[in-house]
Design an enzyme around this catalytic site. Structure first.
Site, PDB file in Angstrom:
ATOM      1  N   GLY A  11      51.844 -31.294  -8.987  1.00 56.00           N
ATOM      2  CA  GLY A  11      52.362 -31.347 -10.363  1.00 56.00           C
ATOM      3  C   GLY A  11      53.047 -30.023 -10.705  1.00 56.00           C
ATOM      4  O   GLY A  11      52.478 -28.960 -10.467  1.00 56.00           O
ATOM      5  N   ALA A  22      60.408 -14.407  -8.072  1.00 56.53           N
ATOM      6  CA  ALA A  22      59.712 -13.177  -7.675  1.00 56.53           C
ATOM      7  C   ALA A  22      59.553 -13.122  -6.150  1.00 56.53           C
ATOM      8  O   ALA A  22      59.757 -12.066  -5.535  1.00 56.53           O
ATOM      9  CB  ALA A  22      58.346 -13.111  -8.353  1.00 56.53           C
ATOM     10  N   ARG A  72      54.141 -34.966  -4.247  1.00 57.59           N
ATOM     11  CA  ARG A  72      52.786 -35.063  -3.697  1.00 57.59           C
ATOM     12  C   ARG A  72      52.963 -35.791  -2.365  1.00 57.59           C
ATOM     13  O   ARG A  72      53.627 -36.833  -2.323  1.00 57.59           O
ATOM     14  CB  ARG A  72      51.877 -35.854  -4.630  1.00 57.59           C
ATOM     15  CG  ARG A  72      51.742 -35.213  -6.019  1.00 57.59           C
ATOM     16  CD  ARG A  72      50.637 -35.879  -6.807  1.00 57.59           C
ATOM     17  NE  ARG A  72      50.723 -35.608  -8.236  1.00 57.59           N
ATOM     18  CZ  ARG A  72      50.200 -34.527  -8.834  1.00 57.59           C
ATOM     19  NH1 ARG A  72      49.581 -33.622  -8.129  1.00 57.59           N
ATOM     20  NH2 ARG A  72      50.304 -34.377 -10.147  1.00 57.59           N
ATOM     21  N   ASP A 103      45.553 -27.478  -6.679  1.00 58.10           N
ATOM     22  CA  ASP A 103      44.501 -27.778  -5.710  1.00 58.10           C
ATOM     23  C   ASP A 103      45.024 -28.454  -4.425  1.00 58.10           C
ATOM     24  O   ASP A 103      44.750 -27.993  -3.319  1.00 58.10           O
ATOM     25  CB  ASP A 103      43.475 -28.671  -6.425  1.00 58.10           C
ATOM     26  CG  ASP A 103      42.292 -28.958  -5.558  1.00 58.10           C
ATOM     27  OD1 ASP A 103      41.426 -28.082  -5.460  1.00 58.10           O
ATOM     28  OD2 ASP A 103      42.242 -30.055  -4.962  1.00 58.10           O
ATOM     29  N   THR A 125      49.687 -24.342 -11.729  1.00 53.83           N
ATOM     30  CA  THR A 125      49.265 -25.631 -12.295  1.00 53.83           C
ATOM     31  C   THR A 125      48.894 -25.412 -13.752  1.00 53.83           C
ATOM     32  O   THR A 125      48.358 -24.356 -14.100  1.00 53.83           O
ATOM     33  CB  THR A 125      48.046 -26.226 -11.544  1.00 53.83           C
ATOM     34  OG1 THR A 125      47.497 -27.295 -12.339  1.00 53.83           O
ATOM     35  CG2 THR A 125      46.939 -25.220 -11.303  1.00 53.83           C
ATOM     36  N   ASP A 127      46.548 -26.890 -15.124  1.00 56.33           N
ATOM     37  CA  ASP A 127      45.139 -27.248 -15.296  1.00 56.33           C
ATOM     38  C   ASP A 127      44.176 -26.057 -15.363  1.00 56.33           C
ATOM     39  O   ASP A 127      43.041 -26.212 -15.821  1.00 56.33           O
ATOM     40  CB  ASP A 127      44.682 -28.173 -14.153  1.00 56.33           C
ATOM     41  CG  ASP A 127      45.483 -29.465 -14.091  1.00 56.33           C
ATOM     42  OD1 ASP A 127      46.035 -29.866 -15.137  1.00 56.33           O
ATOM     43  OD2 ASP A 127      45.565 -30.067 -13.007  1.00 56.33           O
ATOM     44  N   ASP A 129      42.577 -24.752 -12.957  1.00 61.74           N
ATOM     45  CA  ASP A 129      41.369 -25.175 -12.240  1.00 61.74           C
ATOM     46  C   ASP A 129      41.262 -24.608 -10.834  1.00 61.74           C
ATOM     47  O   ASP A 129      40.556 -25.150  -9.988  1.00 61.74           O
ATOM     48  CB  ASP A 129      41.321 -26.718 -12.177  1.00 61.74           C
ATOM     49  CG  ASP A 129      42.505 -27.297 -11.418  1.00 61.74           C
ATOM     50  OD1 ASP A 129      43.483 -26.562 -11.169  1.00 61.74           O
ATOM     51  OD2 ASP A 129      42.470 -28.493 -11.065  1.00 61.74           O
ATOM     52  N   ARG A 171      43.283 -32.727 -15.350  1.00 59.77           N
ATOM     53  CA  ARG A 171      42.622 -33.369 -14.200  1.00 59.77           C
ATOM     54  C   ARG A 171      41.113 -33.365 -14.419  1.00 59.77           C
ATOM     55  O   ARG A 171      40.675 -33.855 -15.443  1.00 59.77           O
ATOM     56  CB  ARG A 171      43.031 -32.640 -12.912  1.00 59.77           C
ATOM     57  CG  ARG A 171      43.454 -33.560 -11.808  1.00 59.77           C
ATOM     58  CD  ARG A 171      44.188 -32.818 -10.706  1.00 59.77           C
ATOM     59  NE  ARG A 171      43.591 -31.555 -10.377  1.00 59.77           N
ATOM     60  CZ  ARG A 171      42.814 -31.326  -9.313  1.00 59.77           C
ATOM     61  NH1 ARG A 171      42.580 -32.308  -8.472  1.00 59.77           N
ATOM     62  NH2 ARG A 171      42.322 -30.137  -9.079  1.00 59.77           N
ATOM     63  N   ARG A 243      43.208 -42.399 -35.227  1.00 59.28           N
ATOM     64  CA  ARG A 243      44.487 -42.524 -34.535  1.00 59.28           C
ATOM     65  C   ARG A 243      44.401 -41.700 -33.249  1.00 59.28           C
ATOM     66  O   ARG A 243      43.700 -40.687 -33.210  1.00 59.28           O
ATOM     67  CB  ARG A 243      45.645 -41.976 -35.376  1.00 59.28           C
ATOM     68  CG  ARG A 243      45.998 -42.831 -36.582  1.00 59.28           C
ATOM     69  CD  ARG A 243      46.678 -44.143 -36.177  1.00 59.28           C
ATOM     70  NE  ARG A 243      47.133 -44.910 -37.329  1.00 59.28           N
ATOM     71  CZ  ARG A 243      46.394 -45.757 -38.037  1.00 59.28           C
ATOM     72  NH1 ARG A 243      45.119 -45.943 -37.727  1.00 59.28           N
ATOM     73  NH2 ARG A 243      46.920 -46.411 -39.062  1.00 59.28           N
TER      74      ARG A 243
HETATM   75  O1  F6P Z   1      47.692 -31.222 -12.059  1.00 57.06           O
HETATM   76  C1  F6P Z   1      48.607 -31.303 -13.106  1.00 57.06           C
HETATM   77  C2  F6P Z   1      48.521 -32.640 -13.796  1.00 57.06           C
HETATM   78  O2  F6P Z   1      49.464 -32.648 -14.844  1.00 57.06           O
HETATM   79  C3  F6P Z   1      47.145 -33.038 -14.292  1.00 57.06           C
HETATM   80  O3  F6P Z   1      46.815 -32.386 -15.496  1.00 57.06           O
HETATM   81  C4  F6P Z   1      47.283 -34.526 -14.412  1.00 57.06           C
HETATM   82  O4  F6P Z   1      46.040 -35.151 -14.278  1.00 57.06           O
HETATM   83  C5  F6P Z   1      48.173 -34.865 -13.252  1.00 57.06           C
HETATM   84  O5  F6P Z   1      48.864 -33.676 -12.893  1.00 57.06           O
HETATM   85  C6  F6P Z   1      49.190 -35.949 -13.545  1.00 57.06           C
HETATM   86  O6  F6P Z   1      49.845 -36.234 -12.354  1.00 57.06           O
HETATM   87  P1  F6P Z   1      51.205 -37.048 -12.238  1.00 57.06           P
HETATM   88  O7  F6P Z   1      52.323 -36.115 -12.586  1.00 57.06           O
HETATM   89  O8  F6P Z   1      51.247 -37.456 -10.818  1.00 57.06           O
HETATM   90  O9  F6P Z   1      51.133 -38.179 -13.211  1.00 57.06           O
END
Ligand code: F6P
Length: 319
Positions: A11, A22, A72, A103, A125, A127, A129, A171, A243
């Site tokens: 992603g 850089a 990916r 990751d 990323t 995330d 993470d 994620r 909502r």
């Molecule tokens: O890892 C980045 C991320 O945006 C996550 O937050 C999310 O779960 C995932 O990628 C979404 O993936 P895709 O772009 O394949 O829908």
């Protein structure tokens, strides 16, 4: 080392371009040639590789997305895919690789490292993470996007006296939810790292209602489930009108914040420094504002920890 490669994978995140810039500029500064590998590991397997010059990375520091494109790639999880990738790099005379991603991208870099090819992972990323770094490139920009949305939703939540649920990305990690919830003054933040209890969430809403508070914002990290399901349960248990907004991929775009541009520049350049010293198999990061690097295999084995004190604080401030 005379020639290195750089790719972005998984992603995308705002600031990846600043990191690519850089890497390229730092390498050229040290008389090292840089080859851009397009479309992540898929492009590596297919040999989508081109030389990058100083000008190739001009005018990108402020742009979201990645000029190298991203993908990916399932094939790279196989031995065959990895060997094809190494073969392509040999063909182009590439001796070291900088991988910018999350990751899954690190797993690819780990696989190459195990096969003896020097790689350095740069955490890109939204995330936040990745173990071994306090912040990942893109997290700050994504946070600001979420906060902008929360502020806007708060306006309409107030006017209509409703309960709003906002589902954010991340994620399996709750960092975006936690930081954005704290900065946006959310009443409740639900993250995958900590158990939640619907009774607690709804009685807090009811208590607020009794005090005259007619609107609420609840941030739900995607890792705990769908905000739509949460909203149904809340309506059933309280009778309040709700909502839902699922922010989705809007969180991945936009011009990177200054913090992300600076982080990306520091980490990208540091990755090149390590390769120049002949150090492969490393993951770079930032801890307490200092550049750090860890063995990529060991780094990936560590758990990512969400900030517990911040989580507690968010509950204390939203009583
Ligand atoms: O890892 C980045 C991320 O945006 C996550 O937050 C999310 O779960 C995932 O990628 C979404 O993936 P895709 O772009 O394949 O829908």
């Amino acid at each position: 080392m005379k020639r290195i490669g750089v790719l972005t994978s998984g992603g995308d995140s705002p600031g990846m371009n600043a990191a690519v810039r850089a890497v390229v500029r730092k390498a050229i500064y040290h008389n090292i040639e840089v080859y851009g590998i397009y479309h992540g590991y898929q492009g590596l397997i297919e040999g989508e590789i081109k030389k990058l010059e100083l000008g190739s990375v001009g005018d990108i520091i402020h742009r979201g997305g990645t000029m190298l494109y991203s993908a990916r790639c399932l094939e790279f999880k196989t031995e065959e895919g990895q060997l094809k990738g190494i073969e392509q790099m040999k063909k182009f005379g590439i001796e070291g690789l900088v991988v910018i991603g999350g990751d899954g991208s690190y797993r690819g870099a780990e696989a190459l490292t195990k096969r003896g090819f020097p790689c350095v992972g740069v955490p890109g990323t939204i995330d936040n993470d990745i173990p071994g770094t306090d912040f990942t490139i893109g997290f700050d920009t994504a946070l600001n996007t979420v906060i902008d949305a929360i502020d806007k939703i708060r306006d309409t939540a107030t006017s209509h006296e409703r309960t709003y649920l906002i589902e954010v990305m991340g994620r399996n990690a709750g960092d975006i939810a936690l930081w954005a919830g704290l900065a946006g003054g959310a009443e409740t933040i639900v993250v995958p790292e900590y158990d939640y209890n619907m009774e607690d969430i709804t009685s807090k809403l009811k208590r607020g209602h009794e005090r005259g508070k007619k609107h609420s914002i609840i941030i739900v990290a995607e890792g705990v489930g769908s905000a739509v399901d949460f909203s149904r349960k809340i309506e059933e248990m309280t009778g309040f009108e709700t909502r839902v907004t699922v922010l989705g991929h809007v969180q991945r775009g936009g011009s990177p914040t200054a913090a992300d541009r600076v982080l990306a520049s520091r980490l990208g350049a540091y990755a090149v420094e390590l390769l120049l010293k002949g150090k492969g198999g490393r993951a770079v990061g930032i801890e307490q504002n200092q550049l750090v690097d860890y063995d990529i295999i060991e780094a990936l084995a560590k758990p990512h920890n969400i900030d517990k004190k911040m989580y507690t604080l968010s509950s204390e401030l939203s009583i």
